[in-house]
Each structure stands twice: as structure tokens, then as C-alpha cells.
Design a protein around this motif. Sequence first.
Motif, PDB file in Angstrom:
ATOM      1  N   PRO A 134       0.789  -1.236   0.000  1.00 37.36           N
ATOM      2  CA  PRO A 134       0.000   0.000   0.000  1.00 37.36           C
ATOM      3  C   PRO A 134       0.818   1.282   0.000  1.00 37.36           C
ATOM      4  N   LYS A 135       1.969   1.284   0.659  1.00 41.66           N
ATOM      5  CA  LYS A 135       2.772   2.508   0.688  1.00 41.66           C
ATOM      6  C   LYS A 135       3.383   2.804  -0.684  1.00 41.66           C
ATOM      7  N   ILE A 136       3.879   1.781  -1.340  1.00 41.47           N
ATOM      8  CA  ILE A 136       4.419   1.970  -2.689  1.00 41.47           C
ATOM      9  C   ILE A 136       3.309   2.425  -3.632  1.00 41.47           C
ATOM     10  N   ALA A 137       2.134   1.805  -3.485  1.00 36.27           N
ATOM     11  CA  ALA A 137       0.996   2.174  -4.330  1.00 36.27           C
ATOM     12  C   ALA A 137       0.589   3.625  -4.100  1.00 36.27           C
ATOM     13  N   ALA A 138       0.543   4.045  -2.838  1.00 35.17           N
ATOM     14  CA  ALA A 138       0.171   5.430  -2.528  1.00 35.17           C
ATOM     15  C   ALA A 138       1.178   6.407  -3.119  1.00 35.17           C
ATOM     16  N   LEU A 139       2.453   6.054  -3.060  1.00 36.64           N
ATOM     17  CA  LEU A 139       3.496   6.934  -3.595  1.00 36.64           C
ATOM     18  C   LEU A 139       3.393   7.043  -5.118  1.00 36.64           C
ATOM     19  N   ILE A 140       3.155   5.917  -5.796  1.00 38.09           N
ATOM     20  CA  ILE A 140       3.023   5.939  -7.256  1.00 38.09           C
ATOM     21  C   ILE A 140       1.817   6.781  -7.667  1.00 38.09           C
ATOM     22  N   ALA A 141       0.697   6.604  -6.963  1.00 34.04           N
ATOM     23  CA  ALA A 141      -0.496   7.393  -7.278  1.00 34.04           C
ATOM     24  C   ALA A 141      -0.238   8.876  -7.063  1.00 34.04           C
ATOM     25  N   ALA A 142       0.478   9.219  -6.004  1.00 37.82           N
ATOM     26  CA  ALA A 142       0.793  10.622  -5.737  1.00 37.82           C
ATOM     27  C   ALA A 142       1.676  11.209  -6.826  1.00 37.82           C
ATOM     28  N   VAL A 143       2.642  10.435  -7.305  1.00 38.82           N
ATOM     29  CA  VAL A 143       3.504  10.896  -8.405  1.00 38.82           C
ATOM     30  C   VAL A 143       2.674  11.128  -9.662  1.00 38.82           C
ATOM     31  N   GLY A 144       1.710  10.238  -9.901  1.00 36.30           N
ATOM     32  CA  GLY A 144       0.836  10.416 -11.046  1.00 36.30           C
ATOM     33  C   GLY A 144       0.046  11.708 -10.968  1.00 36.30           C
ATOM     34  N   PHE A 145      -0.419  12.060  -9.767  1.00 33.36           N
ATOM     35  CA  PHE A 145      -1.164  13.309  -9.607  1.00 33.36           C
ATOM     36  C   PHE A 145      -0.242  14.521  -9.667  1.00 33.36           C
ATOM     37  N   LEU A 146       1.011  14.348  -9.256  1.00 26.69           N
ATOM     38  CA  LEU A 146       1.976  15.437  -9.416  1.00 26.69           C
ATOM     39  C   LEU A 146       2.144  15.764 -10.894  1.00 26.69           C
ATOM     40  N   HIS A 147       2.181  14.739 -11.718  1.00 28.26           N
ATOM     41  CA  HIS A 147       2.224  14.952 -13.173  1.00 28.26           C
ATOM     42  C   HIS A 147       0.970  15.688 -13.636  1.00 28.26           C
ATOM     43  N   GLU A 148      -0.188  15.307 -13.128  1.00 26.79           N
ATOM     44  CA  GLU A 148      -1.430  15.983 -13.523  1.00 26.79           C
ATOM     45  C   GLU A 148      -1.404  17.449 -13.130  1.00 26.79           C
ATOM     46  N   LEU A 149      -0.845  17.751 -11.972  1.00 22.73           N
ATOM     47  CA  LEU A 149      -0.772  19.140 -11.519  1.00 22.73           C
ATOM     48  C   LEU A 149       0.144  19.981 -12.406  1.00 22.73           C
ATOM     49  N   SER A 150       1.023  19.348 -13.144  1.00 20.13           N
ATOM     50  CA  SER A 150       1.927  20.099 -14.013  1.00 20.13           C
ATOM     51  C   SER A 150       1.202  20.709 -15.199  1.00 20.13           C
ATOM     52  N   TYR A 151       0.012  20.185 -15.511  1.00 18.72           N
ATOM     53  CA  TYR A 151      -0.740  20.759 -16.634  1.00 18.72           C
ATOM     54  C   TYR A 151      -2.156  21.180 -16.263  1.00 18.72           C
ATOM     55  N   GLU A 152      -2.645  20.756 -15.107  1.00 15.18           N
ATOM     56  CA  GLU A 152      -3.988  21.163 -14.676  1.00 15.18           C
ATOM     57  C   GLU A 152      -3.972  21.340 -13.159  1.00 15.18           C
ATOM     58  N   TYR A 153      -3.823  22.582 -12.738  1.00 22.26           N
ATOM     59  CA  TYR A 153      -3.645  22.886 -11.319  1.00 22.26           C
ATOM     60  C   TYR A 153      -5.013  23.016 -10.661  1.00 22.26           C
ATOM     61  N   ARG A 154      -5.347  22.048  -9.810  1.00 22.98           N
ATOM     62  CA  ARG A 154      -6.631  22.063  -9.110  1.00 22.98           C
ATOM     63  C   ARG A 154      -6.401  21.741  -7.639  1.00 22.98           C
ATOM     64  N   PHE A 155      -7.115  22.481  -6.796  1.00 20.34           N
ATOM     65  CA  PHE A 155      -6.942  22.289  -5.357  1.00 20.34           C
ATOM     66  C   PHE A 155      -7.386  20.900  -4.920  1.00 20.34           C
ATOM     67  N   ASN A 156      -8.425  20.349  -5.534  1.00 21.06           N
ATOM     68  CA  ASN A 156      -8.872  19.020  -5.108  1.00 21.06           C
ATOM     69  C   ASN A 156      -7.836  17.956  -5.448  1.00 21.06           C
ATOM     70  N   THR A 157      -7.082  18.160  -6.544  1.00 22.91           N
ATOM     71  CA  THR A 157      -6.002  17.222  -6.876  1.00 22.91           C
ATOM     72  C   THR A 157      -4.874  17.317  -5.851  1.00 22.91           C
ATOM     73  N   ILE A 158      -4.576  18.529  -5.418  1.00 21.02           N
ATOM     74  CA  ILE A 158      -3.553  18.712  -4.377  1.00 21.02           C
ATOM     75  C   ILE A 158      -3.968  18.001  -3.100  1.00 21.02           C
TER      76      ILE A 158
END
Length: 281
Positions: free
Chosen positions: A93-117
Amino acid sequence: MWLLESLSNGFDTPVRDANLQVYRMLLAAAVLIKIGATAFLGDWNRFRPGGFGRYVLERQRGVRWARFLAAVHKPLVVARGIAAVMLFFGVAPKIAALIAAVGFLHELSYEYRFNTIYISLSLLCLLPAGRLGDSLSLSDGSSSANTWSQFLIVLLTADMYWNSAYHKVRSSQFVSGLSLAQLAYVARQAKPLLPMWEYAHPPLGATRAAAAGGAGTRWRVLAVTVVVLEVLIPVGLLVPETRSAAIAAGVALHMAFLGILPLRLAPFTLATLAAYLVFVP
């Protein structure tokens, strides 16, 4: 209050292990819903060559950086989906949570939304946990293994509410009720033109005059009520005597928000309401 007690004793206050384990599953479900919603809205092919999304990204980030972001976009979307499934079922679960967070960091690079943060930081708050669980089964009893992680999620959620209230108070347009009147009016005008299910709230009676600056008393009362609830809900969730009322108020508030943009806000709504579980020790 367990939050202050855990802060004073170095996070050695026992909390129920199952609280964070259920939260882990619900947060993973929120991630999956978010991936599905963004895919429905065209996120998969957002950066195709010659497309508008690629054009905007190149203007914002430059051609070389846009090329890199476009290249890793689909692999990261897939990785984020796999990670969410792993997190839900408690597989690493910790590795999975980290990978998902990295994926959302990528999303924030092109679509900045507070709910994603908020969802990204919630995933990172799981990393210090000692008992996230390794399946859909829940642990019995209490321990301090998850106290630090639970403390961080409570702090993050309270900060999210209070920051939202702070920004609303600073906006004379919101406090006057004008923002809500304009939103309701635009929603009524745009809803018949949209090909997908958005603006699910019932008609709120906003008129052209209200949207043009004539928002009346009821809009101001509604705006102030939202601010007051955002300030009080985190405190109410921590106090046993007011917890039930705070939960009811929070659910009502988020259902109202959800009616504005159901596709975009469904993941955030689930993630936030799931956090109510960890306000309980």
C-alpha cells in the motif's frame, strides 16, 4: 481531545487501526473515480499532436517540456490506475500510494486544481502509517502505529476547510453572494447545451439581475453559511458531543458542492468525507 494528547506525547496515543484501513480503501476508490472521470472528459488523448491540449501545454511549458509530459502522460495514467487498485486491496500500500501521488503530481503540471492537491497530499499522509493492512480485512483493537498518519490527515483536512473559508472571506464577491448567484445563473443557461451530466443541483432561482450584481439577502446568507460551516466542521468532528452534527453538516455541504460539478468533484467529495473516519480516535 486525542489530537492534542497525541501531539503532547509524541504521537503515542492509541487509535483504532481499522479507521485508517477503511480510509485507505475509500481514498483508493476516490483515485479510481478521478481517473475514470478524467478519462471520460478526454484526458487520455489530451496531448495528442496537433490537439488543443498539446498546443496549450507547449505555450505554458515550452515545446521540449511539453514533449516530455506528453510522452509520460499515458504510462503514468495507467500506473496510477494500477496503484489505486493495489492500494484498495492492500497490496504494497505505501508503494501504491506513492506511485499514485507521483501520477497526480504529473497531472498538476498541466492542470492545477486544489482538489487534486488535497488527494495527492492525502496519499502521502499514508506513508508514515504502521498498519495500513494487507487485504480487505480490518484489524481489531487499537495501537499507536497509525497515530502519526491519522494526525496528518486530520491536520490536512482541517487546513483544507479553513483555507477555503479564508479565501472566501477575503472575496467580497463571494461574501456578497454574487459568486453563488452568478454560478447558479450560468449553470441554468449552460446545462441544456452540455453533452454530459454536469450541474446536477436543482434550480436555485438565480436571475439575470442577480448575476449582474443584484444578488439579494438570501444569496449573502447562503455564502456566509458556507464559510461558517467550513470553519466549524473540523472542530465539530473532533469533539464527541458535536461529531454527529458536524458529520451531517459536512455531508450536506459536500452534496451541495457535488451538485455544481459532479464529474469533477466526486473524487474530492469521497476523499474528504472518508477523512471524517480518522477524526475519531
